[in-house]
Design a protein around this motif. Structure first.
Motif, PDB file in Angstrom:
ATOM      1  N   PHE A 178     -15.405 -20.516  50.336  1.00  0.00           N
ATOM      2  CA  PHE A 178     -16.469 -20.716  51.109  1.00  0.00           C
ATOM      3  C   PHE A 178     -15.967 -21.122  52.564  1.00  0.00           C
ATOM      4  N   THR A 179     -14.958 -21.970  52.735  1.00  0.00           N
ATOM      5  CA  THR A 179     -14.350 -22.311  53.632  1.00  0.00           C
ATOM      6  C   THR A 179     -14.037 -21.197  54.757  1.00  0.00           C
ATOM      7  N   SER A 180     -13.340 -20.206  53.969  1.00  0.00           N
ATOM      8  CA  SER A 180     -12.734 -19.206  54.730  1.00  0.00           C
ATOM      9  C   SER A 180     -13.792 -18.283  55.111  1.00  0.00           C
ATOM     10  N   LYS A 181     -15.013 -18.062  54.542  1.00  0.00           N
ATOM     11  CA  LYS A 181     -16.078 -17.382  54.935  1.00  0.00           C
ATOM     12  C   LYS A 181     -16.835 -17.833  56.318  1.00  0.00           C
ATOM     13  N   LEU A 182     -16.856 -19.359  56.066  1.00  0.00           N
ATOM     14  CA  LEU A 182     -17.531 -20.160  57.239  1.00  0.00           C
ATOM     15  C   LEU A 182     -16.735 -19.853  58.564  1.00  0.00           C
ATOM     16  N   ALA A 183     -15.336 -20.125  58.188  1.00  0.00           N
ATOM     17  CA  ALA A 183     -14.674 -19.896  59.253  1.00  0.00           C
ATOM     18  C   ALA A 183     -14.484 -18.493  60.107  1.00  0.00           C
ATOM     19  N   GLY A 184     -14.466 -17.632  59.162  1.00  0.00           N
ATOM     20  CA  GLY A 184     -14.722 -16.184  59.602  1.00  0.00           C
ATOM     21  C   GLY A 184     -16.057 -15.951  60.439  1.00  0.00           C
ATOM     22  N   SER A 185     -17.172 -16.414  60.080  1.00  0.00           N
ATOM     23  CA  SER A 185     -18.473 -16.450  60.657  1.00  0.00           C
ATOM     24  C   SER A 185     -18.267 -17.155  61.992  1.00  0.00           C
ATOM     25  N   PHE A 186     -17.752 -17.960  62.406  1.00  0.00           N
ATOM     26  CA  PHE A 186     -17.447 -18.649  63.401  1.00  0.00           C
ATOM     27  C   PHE A 186     -16.429 -17.765  64.250  1.00  0.00           C
ATOM     28  N   ILE A 187     -15.537 -17.252  63.880  1.00  0.00           N
ATOM     29  CA  ILE A 187     -14.604 -16.451  64.527  1.00  0.00           C
ATOM     30  C   ILE A 187     -15.195 -15.007  65.070  1.00  0.00           C
ATOM     31  N   GLU A 188     -16.118 -14.698  64.296  1.00  0.00           N
ATOM     32  CA  GLU A 188     -16.690 -13.499  64.778  1.00  0.00           C
ATOM     33  C   GLU A 188     -17.836 -13.567  65.859  1.00  0.00           C
ATOM     34  N   CYS A 189     -18.384 -14.807  65.731  1.00  0.00           N
ATOM     35  CA  CYS A 189     -19.359 -15.223  66.837  1.00  0.00           C
ATOM     36  C   CYS A 189     -18.525 -15.273  68.156  1.00  0.00           C
ATOM     37  N   LEU A 190     -17.348 -16.077  67.940  1.00  0.00           N
ATOM     38  CA  LEU A 190     -16.455 -16.297  69.369  1.00  0.00           C
ATOM     39  C   LEU A 190     -16.154 -14.564  70.032  1.00  0.00           C
ATOM     40  N   LYS A 191     -15.911 -13.990  69.003  1.00  0.00           N
ATOM     41  CA  LYS A 191     -15.291 -12.519  69.784  1.00  0.00           C
ATOM     42  C   LYS A 191     -16.536 -12.021  70.327  1.00  0.00           C
ATOM     43  N   ASN A 192     -17.938 -12.184  69.703  1.00  0.00           N
ATOM     44  CA  ASN A 192     -18.824 -11.585  70.451  1.00  0.00           C
ATOM     45  C   ASN A 192     -19.399 -12.323  71.332  1.00  0.00           C
ATOM     46  N   GLY A 193     -19.099 -13.514  71.704  1.00  0.00           N
ATOM     47  CA  GLY A 193     -19.460 -14.378  72.641  1.00  0.00           C
ATOM     48  C   GLY A 193     -20.963 -14.858  72.421  1.00  0.00           C
TER      49      GLY A 193
END
Length: 326
Positions: free
Chosen positions: A304-319
């Motif tokens: 769960f923690t990895s997926k949550l962090a990954g979703s934030f990282i994806e948002c950061l990449k896409n601005g």
């Protein structure tokens, strides 16, 4: 014709009283073996139970006398880790003695422990059909339904069990509390938490449970205060970070970050602490600074923690803002 009909009755009346009561000489001898079995079981001597059971069978006891020893031997098999033997014995006992709910309940418990909840369910239902207020069967069925994901059904049988126990078993109370949390039934969960706290006033479990109920209702300030009570009883890293999460959700990211920093100073790979710090930075608008902490959580966290962090990282990449829309 009338004499023929009366013959069986005359035979019974003419038999010795001991034969009528005990099933003949073989049962008289078997009774002594049964007493020895009973004494060995009460003493917790399962080696003696198994030894004396064989001697008991050599006396060829009647079916009626074999019922009690089946229960002793089955529980000794369980105690000794001889699960396959216990299962086989209980299956036979259920067929021979269908009115004895012990055998169904014991077999159901074995299946529950092994995760075969669908096999346990009908056994506990059978036991409850014989006696609806059987505490062990109510608990067993609640656990089976919880294991299958049928939380509504589990709740009903947990509720019956805790009432029958007069809220006296903390293990069952905690299981019931978890079930209610997962069901998001906050009112009943709060009631059980209050009873649990009365039962275990020095346990940190119940203030943590109460904090989760308050957070589920959106009262993050109350959740922080309840976690403060839990930390006074038993301070752990996990509880401090759970408190930090409630601070974050309650609109106090800087205070949350302080807790996260304390955990990260002890372990830079702490995924939960990194998640809390990353989210605090993100919601404070410091997205670039948040990114490396999301990366720590993504690499070191659980699913769960990895997926949550990954979703934030994806948002950061896409601005974009979290949660991102695909």
């Amino acid at each position: 014709m009338r004499i023929a009909l009366l013959l069986p009755l005359l035979l019974v009346l003419s038999a010795p009283a001991s034969a009528f009561l005990f099933g003949g000489d073989s049962d008289k001898k078997a009774l002594a073996g049964l007493e020895a079995l009973r004494a060995a079981f009460k003493a917790g001597d399962c080696a003696a139970v198994q030894e004396r059971y064989d001697a008991f069978l050599e006396e060829k006891p009647s079916r009626r006398l074999r019922e009690e020893p089946y229960g002793y031997l089955g529980r000794c098999y369980e105690k000794g880790g001889l699960t396959d033997k216990a299962i086989s014995l209980y299956k036979v006992a259920i067929e021979l003695f269908p009115a004895n709910r012990l055998f169904a309940s014991r077999l159901g418990r074995i299946y529950n422990r092994a995760g075969f909840y669908d096999s346990a369910e009908p056994l506990f239902l059978k036991a409850l059909a014989l006696k609806s207020d059987d505490i062990d069967a109510n608990i067993g069925l609640a656990r089976a339904y919880a294991g299958m994901g049928f939380l509504g059904r589990a709740r009903d049988f947990y509720s019956m069990a805790v009432v029958l126990q007069d809220f006296g078993d903390p293990v069952v109370m905690r299981e019931y509390a978890r079930c209610l949390l997962e069901k998001r039934e906050w009112e009943e969960a709060a009631f059980i938490a209050s009873r649990g706290k009365l039962r275990e006033p020095l346990s940190a479990y119940w203030p943590v449970n109460q904090a989760r109920i308050l957070a589920g209702r959106g009262d993050y300030t109350g959740a922080v205060l309840s976690m403060d009570g839990a930390l006074e009883l038993e301070a752990t890293r996990g509880r401090r970070l759970e408190r930090a999460l409630y601070l974050l959700l309650g609109g106090h990211p800087r205070r949350a970050m302080e807790e996260a920093d304390a955990a990260l100073s002890a372990d830079r790979t702490d995924a939960l602490a990194a998640s809390v710090k990353a989210m605090a930075l993100y919601f404070m608008g410091e997205k670039k600074q948040a990114e490396p902490y999301f990366a720590i959580a993504a690499v070191n966290g659980g699913d769960f923690t990895s997926k949550l962090a990954g979703s934030f990282i994806e948002c950061l990449k896409n601005g974009g803002m979290w949660p991102c829309k695909k």
